[in-house]
Design a protein around this motif. Structure first.
Motif, mmCIF file in Angstrom:
data_model
loop_
_atom_site.group_PDB
_atom_site.id
_atom_site.type_symbol
_atom_site.label_atom_id
_atom_site.label_comp_id
_atom_site.label_asym_id
_atom_site.label_seq_id
_atom_site.Cartn_x
_atom_site.Cartn_y
_atom_site.Cartn_z
ATOM 1 N N PRO A 122 0.797 -1.229 0.000
ATOM 2 C CA PRO A 122 0.000 0.000 0.000
ATOM 3 C C PRO A 122 0.829 1.278 0.000
ATOM 4 O O PRO A 122 0.353 2.318 -0.460
ATOM 5 C CB PRO A 122 -0.838 -0.129 1.279
ATOM 6 N N ALA A 123 2.047 1.224 0.504
ATOM 7 C CA ALA A 123 2.946 2.384 0.511
ATOM 8 C C ALA A 123 2.191 3.624 0.983
ATOM 9 O O ALA A 123 1.737 3.686 2.117
ATOM 10 C CB ALA A 123 3.570 2.584 -0.869
ATOM 11 N N GLN A 124 2.010 4.601 0.098
ATOM 12 C CA GLN A 124 1.284 5.826 0.451
ATOM 13 C C GLN A 124 0.005 5.916 -0.373
ATOM 14 O O GLN A 124 -0.297 6.942 -0.996
ATOM 15 C CB GLN A 124 2.171 7.048 0.218
ATOM 16 N N VAL A 125 -0.745 4.841 -0.361
ATOM 17 C CA VAL A 125 -1.951 4.768 -1.182
ATOM 18 C C VAL A 125 -2.971 5.818 -0.746
ATOM 19 O O VAL A 125 -3.082 6.163 0.431
ATOM 20 C CB VAL A 125 -2.556 3.345 -1.108
ATOM 21 N N GLU A 126 -3.712 6.331 -1.730
ATOM 22 C CA GLU A 126 -4.631 7.437 -1.488
ATOM 23 C C GLU A 126 -6.097 7.018 -1.460
ATOM 24 O O GLU A 126 -6.972 7.867 -1.305
ATOM 25 C CB GLU A 126 -4.422 8.510 -2.562
ATOM 26 N N VAL A 127 -6.388 5.741 -1.621
ATOM 27 C CA VAL A 127 -7.777 5.272 -1.613
ATOM 28 C C VAL A 127 -7.966 4.291 -0.461
ATOM 29 O O VAL A 127 -7.007 3.754 0.091
ATOM 30 C CB VAL A 127 -8.155 4.599 -2.956
ATOM 31 N N GLU A 128 -9.226 4.059 -0.099
ATOM 32 C CA GLU A 128 -9.533 3.220 1.059
ATOM 33 C C GLU A 128 -9.752 1.750 0.713
ATOM 34 O O GLU A 128 -9.492 0.868 1.528
ATOM 35 C CB GLU A 128 -10.781 3.758 1.767
ATOM 36 N N SER A 129 -10.266 1.470 -0.481
ATOM 37 C CA SER A 129 -10.668 0.098 -0.796
ATOM 38 C C SER A 129 -10.318 -0.272 -2.228
ATOM 39 O O SER A 129 -10.038 0.593 -3.067
ATOM 40 C CB SER A 129 -12.170 -0.086 -0.567
ATOM 41 N N LEU A 130 -10.351 -1.580 -2.496
ATOM 42 C CA LEU A 130 -10.113 -2.131 -3.822
ATOM 43 C C LEU A 130 -11.335 -2.943 -4.251
ATOM 44 O O LEU A 130 -11.892 -3.687 -3.450
ATOM 45 C CB LEU A 130 -8.893 -3.066 -3.816
ATOM 46 N N PRO A 131 -11.771 -2.827 -5.491
ATOM 47 C CA PRO A 131 -12.857 -3.699 -5.952
ATOM 48 C C PRO A 131 -12.408 -5.150 -6.066
ATOM 49 O O PRO A 131 -13.201 -6.079 -5.887
ATOM 50 C CB PRO A 131 -13.231 -3.123 -7.319
ATOM 51 N N ARG A 132 -11.130 -5.344 -6.348
ATOM 52 C CA ARG A 132 -10.571 -6.688 -6.464
ATOM 53 C C ARG A 132 -9.057 -6.589 -6.445
ATOM 54 O O ARG A 132 -8.485 -5.532 -6.711
ATOM 55 C CB ARG A 132 -11.028 -7.367 -7.761
ATOM 56 N N PHE A 133 -8.412 -7.703 -6.110
ATOM 57 C CA PHE A 133 -6.962 -7.800 -6.240
ATOM 58 C C PHE A 133 -6.654 -9.130 -6.888
ATOM 59 O O PHE A 133 -6.976 -10.192 -6.342
ATOM 60 C CB PHE A 133 -6.260 -7.714 -4.876
ATOM 61 N N GLY A 134 -6.053 -9.084 -8.069
ATOM 62 C CA GLY A 134 -5.748 -10.326 -8.765
ATOM 63 C C GLY A 134 -5.230 -10.055 -10.155
ATOM 64 O O GLY A 134 -4.713 -8.968 -10.444
ATOM 65 N N MET A 135 -5.389 -11.042 -11.004
ATOM 66 C CA MET A 135 -4.899 -10.954 -12.371
ATOM 67 C C MET A 135 -5.944 -11.506 -13.325
ATOM 68 O O MET A 135 -6.800 -12.303 -12.939
ATOM 69 C CB MET A 135 -3.593 -11.743 -12.528
ATOM 70 N N ARG A 136 -5.854 -11.096 -14.569
ATOM 71 C CA ARG A 136 -6.691 -11.681 -15.603
ATOM 72 C C ARG A 136 -5.818 -12.083 -16.776
ATOM 73 O O ARG A 136 -4.758 -11.492 -17.012
ATOM 74 C CB ARG A 136 -7.794 -10.722 -16.045
ATOM 75 N N MET A 137 -6.267 -13.072 -17.494
ATOM 76 C CA MET A 137 -5.538 -13.533 -18.662
ATOM 77 C C MET A 137 -6.531 -14.003 -19.716
ATOM 78 O O MET A 137 -7.688 -14.290 -19.413
ATOM 79 C CB MET A 137 -4.572 -14.665 -18.301
ATOM 80 N N LYS A 138 -6.076 -14.044 -20.945
ATOM 81 C CA LYS A 138 -6.900 -14.518 -22.042
ATOM 82 C C LYS A 138 -6.365 -15.859 -22.531
ATOM 83 O O LYS A 138 -5.147 -16.055 -22.626
ATOM 84 C CB LYS A 138 -6.896 -13.519 -23.200
ATOM 85 N N THR A 139 -7.282 -16.773 -22.826
ATOM 86 C CA THR A 139 -6.903 -18.063 -23.392
ATOM 87 C C THR A 139 -7.687 -18.277 -24.687
ATOM 88 O O THR A 139 -8.722 -17.640 -24.896
ATOM 89 C CB THR A 139 -7.202 -19.227 -22.436
ATOM 90 N N PRO A 140 -7.243 -19.181 -25.549
ATOM 91 C CA PRO A 140 -8.000 -19.467 -26.768
ATOM 92 C C PRO A 140 -9.409 -19.965 -26.458
ATOM 93 O O PRO A 140 -9.651 -20.603 -25.428
ATOM 94 C CB PRO A 140 -7.164 -20.557 -27.447
ATOM 95 N N ILE A 141 -10.318 -19.714 -27.350
ATOM 96 C CA ILE A 141 -11.721 -20.056 -27.153
ATOM 97 C C ILE A 141 -11.974 -21.555 -27.255
ATOM 98 O O ILE A 141 -13.032 -22.050 -26.846
ATOM 99 C CB ILE A 141 -12.596 -19.301 -28.187
ATOM 100 N N PHE A 142 -10.992 -22.324 -27.758
ATOM 101 C CA PHE A 142 -11.252 -23.755 -27.980
ATOM 102 C C PHE A 142 -11.402 -24.555 -26.684
ATOM 103 O O PHE A 142 -11.859 -25.690 -26.701
ATOM 104 C CB PHE A 142 -10.192 -24.398 -28.882
ATOM 105 N N TYR A 143 -11.024 -23.975 -25.535
ATOM 106 C CA TYR A 143 -11.310 -24.661 -24.270
ATOM 107 C C TYR A 143 -12.818 -24.580 -24.016
ATOM 108 O O TYR A 143 -13.377 -23.492 -23.899
ATOM 109 C CB TYR A 143 -10.558 -24.009 -23.114
#
Length: 208
Positions: free
Chosen positions: A49-70
């Protein structure tokens, strides 16, 4: 943004490591690290958070794209229906499997959907391929065949495009849905990720 590349050894294996350090516009620091071997990729994300200026996060994570064939997904976590941090007691922990199409949840008014909480792994499969993700700590999982930007623009289900990829969200923290009084009550504080606290996420990707 700063980056660093090196070779590391762990558990008798050699990994090519790439590390990125980011300073966000709100004052937080992010460190993203990839470690590549022949069979897998280890991913870690750390939030300071260091010197963060906001109180909350909608989410914490990552997103990725995969081929549609799955076309199918199996996971270890809560299910089989969608659930969120403040709406999960009725979704039992176990091993589940279904088509990617059925995993998504369609609403009359398009909105965030399909989350499964307390997951430890998931596998996307096609007739000839599979992609596995697993972690030592629980995470939230969402799978769509459209983007967040598509979802924000759509006002009706038919306005959601069918993209040629799957949009995978792997989140350590995600805000609850709220509405405890059925009339739009705010999410309870314990289900809102704090921007003032450190967060971390790690998982491994394996292709077969």
């Amino acid at each position: 943004v700063s980056s660093e590349m090196r070779t590391v050894k762990r558990g008798g294996k050699k990994y090519s490591q790439i590390k990125y350090d980011y300073k966000t516009t709100v004052g937080a620091l992010l460190t993203l690290c990839y470690e590549f071997s022949e069979a897998e990729v280890k991913v870690s994300l750390n939030y300071d958070p260091a010197q963060v200026e906001v109180e909350s996060l909608p989410r914490f994570g990552m997103r990725m794209k995969t081929p549609i064939f799955y076309d199918s997904v199996s996971w270890t976590g809560r299910g089989p229906w969608e659930n969120y941090p403040d709406r999960k007691n009725g979704a039992l922990f176990g091993e589940y499997s279904m088509s990617v199409k059925d995993y998504q949840v369609d609403y009359v008014y398009p909105q965030d959907n399909s989350n499964r909480s307390d997951c430890y792994d998931f596998t996307l499969k096609s007739p000839n391929r599979s992609l596995q993700v697993y972690s030592m700590e629980p995470f939230n999982l969402r799978i769509w065949n459209y983007s967040e930007e598509d979802l924000e623009k759509a006002r009706h289900g038919y306005e959601l495009p069918q993209r040629d990829y799957l949009n995978i969200n792997i989140d350590k923290e995600i805000i609850g849905v709220g509405g405890n009084d059925a009339w739009g009550a705010k999410t309870e504080p314990q289900y809102i990720p704090s921007a003032k606290e450190p967060h971390s996420l790690s998982f491994t990707i394996r292709l077969e």
